[in-house]
Structures are given as structure tokens and as C-alpha cells.
Enzyme design. Structure first.
Site, short mmCIF file in Angstrom:
data_model
loop_
_atom_site.label_atom_id
_atom_site.label_comp_id
_atom_site.label_asym_id
_atom_site.label_seq_id
_atom_site.Cartn_x
_atom_site.Cartn_y
_atom_site.Cartn_z
N SER A 233 47.66 52.32 60.61
CA SER A 233 47.30 51.40 59.55
C SER A 233 48.16 51.64 58.31
O SER A 233 49.39 51.72 58.42
CB SER A 233 45.80 51.52 59.27
OG SER A 233 45.30 50.37 58.64
N ASP A 328 44.75 43.77 68.22
CA ASP A 328 44.48 44.28 66.87
C ASP A 328 44.12 43.08 65.99
O ASP A 328 44.95 42.20 65.77
CB ASP A 328 45.74 44.98 66.34
CG ASP A 328 45.53 45.63 64.98
OD1 ASP A 328 44.50 45.37 64.33
OD2 ASP A 328 46.42 46.39 64.55
N HIS A 362 42.45 47.68 66.90
CA HIS A 362 43.14 48.40 65.83
C HIS A 362 42.86 49.90 65.84
O HIS A 362 43.76 50.71 65.66
CB HIS A 362 42.73 47.81 64.48
CG HIS A 362 43.44 48.41 63.31
ND1 HIS A 362 44.76 48.17 63.04
CD2 HIS A 362 43.01 49.27 62.34
CE1 HIS A 362 45.12 48.83 61.95
NE2 HIS A 362 44.08 49.51 61.51
#
Length: 422
Positions: A233, A328, A362
Site C-alpha cells: 500500500s 485489489d 489488497h
């Protein structure tokens, strides 16, 4: 072999076994077996665990015993419940809270992940139970809190004299989980949060993260002059920037991040080196669950006006492992991966490899933890969906866990003797 019988209501004949032991490391599978049932008896297997914030997570699945009155989750298919089909670790993967949008917080290394497993008949009576203690930190691993200069993290050092490959684990919000588990495998790892407190959107200093790289390089048990960096991230663009601007970064694992510097101007040696790729919150989409879809809120890094935010990864001398989940729902990670691969190829670079997971979301984490489809996002301050088909996501985590270790070991200098024990 272990079984636990704790009340008169439980059958003295039914045995719940966790093999090879009730105690294991967080990233190790167990075999769950039940014996002493009637032939073809249908029972419900249940699991329960409480996270660090006191929230209870539960899962359950029904199974039919074989002719001998036995069930083996490694062999037998769940008939109904939190999952169906053969999933040896399905009870752990499917743990969830009774309320929506909750992430299972298990981030402190010294506290094991405790999972209560039980067997119940069709009337709900408990027949047997056992507790699986899943440790994050192995025997002999040292946990050393670090507060030095701008570094506020935790260093994990494997047992022995070393030398050990040194790794910086950039977690967006502080978590010791991945770092401690890697230390169990023979890596010296510094867990360092990208955000110690609330994000400062005025500037971020790459110097602070360079300080962590130098700290690792100076550890007496570090095995090489360079370090590895693991990121996901927002940590992904910090890792890329370290590789591009800071000497001594030999290997970067980039997981579901961005190819540009996200949201905050990045400074190095008191000058801005990257402008921020901004959000457009008008592109937030609602979902039926009440969580928001934020995949499309980032501006296009390829647009002319955003070129100053794109990280010049072609400057890096180290190796890259790019990892993207195609489901994601937080960022367009696969698109950013393709962008980086194309950029490196255009510059004649071959210092990268990539892996994509078609149905993963994700939050790729170490294996055998509860899957989280949605939860509160600490930066945007509302619940978001993360994506991932649960079974495929769990398989991706298991594959990536080994892939990541092999990549770091291949590109961080260490002795031949040490290589053999990892």
C-alpha cells in the site's frame, strides 16, 4: 497429538486432535482430526478467537464422519457453513466478527493467536474441544524496541551469531506480525510504520526511512552491506523511493502499491523530490455492504500533469519483486505493476520479477490469518472494501509467503552455511 475434554456434557468417546501439536507458529498449518463419532454422523466444527481489541471472531462448518466415525479436515469436504469443500485451514481463514467491516488485529508479536476449536452435534451439544496456540515469535528470537532519532520501530533478531540478511518491513500502520515471522525464518527485520501518528499531508521525509536503512546496515549481525525492504500500500511508494534515491537497498518487495508518490509531497535532504499523486474523493463508490469502493480515487500517474509524482525506479541498482492482486479494490495495483514493468523495460532494465494473483484482494498478509473483505480505513476514515475471493486469497498468501522469502534470500548477501538453514 492432543485432545481436551472439559465438561460432563461432552462425549468421553469423541476426540479432537490438532497435529502435530496444539502449539505452532502463526504461519504453520495444523491438521484437524476428529475420532469417536458414529458412522456417518454429521457434526459442526466451530472456531473462535478474540483479537487484540477484544473483538470476537467466529467460524463454523458442518462435516459428515466416515464409516469409522472419523473426520479429517485435510481430506474431508465441509458440507455447509462459513465455507464448503476441502479446506484444511478453512476454520481459521473464515473467522469473522458478528459486525461488518472488522479487521482481525493481531499485530503484537509477544501475544499468540489463540483459536478455540470445538465439535458439536446436531442439537448443538459440545462433544470435544481443543485450543490452538499460534505463536508469532519463535524460540530464541529477540524482540528489541527501537527508538533512536526518527526511528520508532521494533527489531527482531534470530537466535545465533548470524550473520543474518537484514530487512526493513514498512507497515502503513505499526504491526509486528510479518517482521517477527520472518525473523523465525532467519532474517533480521526492523518493523517500521509509515505513519506513527496521523498522517502529515504537508510533507514526508525520505531521510527518516534512510535512517532506518543505515541502522540495519550497522547492526553487527547483519550479513551484507545492503538491506531488503518489504512494503504494501502506501509503504510501496516509500520502498520504491528508497530504491531509487538511497544507496544500500538491494531488494524491494512491493505488494499492492502505487508506481507514483501518493498523497504527500516527498522530501529528501531538505528538497522536494516527488510531488504528490492526489485523490479525487468524488470517485468514491458505495457498495451494498455499506463500505466504500476507493479503487478509482487516485489520479492517473501517466497523465502529463502527474509526471512529477512518478518514482524514477530506473535509477535503482537493486532488485524488485512486484506483487499485484487483480481483485485489489483499494488501488489499481495491477495497472501500477504494468506501468513499472513497462518503464523498466523502456530503460533497458532487467532487475525485476513480478507475480499477479487473479482473485486475491489488497490485504495480502502472512498465511492462515482471517480473511478481511472490508474494514475501517485509517487514512480516509471510513470503511472500504479490500477485495479478494476468500479461498483464492488464502492460496495467494501462502504462495507469496514462500516467494517473498526466496526472493530476499536470493538477493541479500549471506553465507553459504546460513543459506542452508533458511
Amino acid at each position: 497429538m492432543c485432545f481436551v475434554l472439559i465438561s460432563e456434557s461432552m462425549s468421553a468417546q469423541v476426540r479432537l486432535r490438532l497435529l502435530p501439536s496444539v502449539r505452532c507458529l502463526f504461519d504453520e498449518p495444523i491438521q484437524v482430526k476428529v475420532a469417536g463419532l458414529r458412522s456417518k454422523q454429521v457434526v459442526t466444527m466451530r472456531a473462535s478467537s478474540t483479537d487484540e481489541r477484544g473483538l470476537v471472531f467466529n467460524s463454523s462448518a458442518s462435516y459428515r464422519a466416515d464409516d469409522r466415525g472419523e473426520i479429517d479436515l485435510k481430506r474431508d469436504a465441509a458440507l455447509s457453513g462459513s465455507y464448503v469443500g476441502v479446506e484444511p485451514m478453512g476454520l481459521l481463514r473464515s473467522l469473522k466478527a458478528d459486525v461488518l467491516h472488522k479487521y482481525f488485529y493481531k499485530n503484537r508479536a509477544l501475544e499468540p493467536f489463540m483459536v478455540k476449536l470445538s465439535v458439536h452435534d446436531e442439537e448443538g451439544r459440545k462433544l470435544a474441544e481443543a485450543t490452538n496456540e499460534r505463536r508469532l515469535i519463535g524460540d530464541g528470537v529477540s524482540r528489541v524496541p527501537v527508538k533512536k532519532g526518527n526511528i520508532q520501530g521494533v527489531l527482531f533478531i534470530p537466535p545465533g551469531e548470524g550473520p543474518f540478511p537484514a530487512v526493513l518491513d514498512l507497515c502503513t500502520i505499526m504491526s509486528e506480525k510479518r517482521a517477527s515471522l520472518l525473523a523465525n525464518k532467519g532474517f533480521m527485520v526492523l518493523a517500521l510504520p509509515v505513519f506513527i501518528d496521523k498522517p502529515n499531508f504537508e510533507r514526508m521525509n525520505l531521510d527518516d526511512f534512510e535512517e532506518a536503512v543505515r541502522f540495519l546496515q550497522n547492526q553487527p549481525k547483519a550479513s551484507s552491506k545492503g538491506v531488503g525492504v518489504i512494503s504494501r500500500s502506501k509503504g510501496g511508494d516509500i520502498a520504491l523511493s528508497l530504491a531509487a534515491f538511497v544507496q544500500g537497498v538491494e531488494a524491494v518487495v512491493w505488494i499492492n502499491g502505487c508506481s507514483a508518490n501518493v498523497a504527500i509531497p516527498l522530501y529528501y535532504k531538505n528538497r522536494q523530490i516527488l510531488s504528490p499523486l492526489m485523490f479525487n474523493l468524488s470517485k468514491v463508490l458505495p457498495t451494498e455492504s455499506g463500505a466504500k469502493l476507493v479503487k478509482y480515487v487516485l489520479e492517473d500517474p501517466l497523465a502529463e500533469e502527474n509526471q512529477g509524482s512518478v518514482i524514477p525506479i530506473e535509477r535503482a541498482d537493486g532488485q524488485f519483486l512486484f506483487v499485484a492482486s487483480e481483485d485489489d479494490l483499494n488501488w489499481d495495483s495491477k495497472g501500477y505493476l504494468d506501468h513499472m514493468v513497462e518503464r523498466l523495460k523502456r530503460h533497458g532494465k532487467k532487475n525485476f520479477e513480478s507475480v499477479t494473483y487473479p482473485a486475491a484482494g489488497h490485504l495480502l498478509e502472512p498465511p492462515y490469518g482471517p480473511h478481511c473483505p472490508s474494514s475501517f480505513h485509517e487514512t480516509v476514515r471510513f470503511p472500504v472494501v479490500w477485495g479478494g475471493e476468500p479461498k483464492a486469497h488464502a492460496a495467494a498468501e501462502l504462495h507469496l509467503w514462500k516467494k517473498m522469502r526466496d526472493f530476499l534470500l536470493a538477493h541479500l548477501s549471506c553465507s553459504a552455511a546460513h543459506t542452508q538453514i533458511l
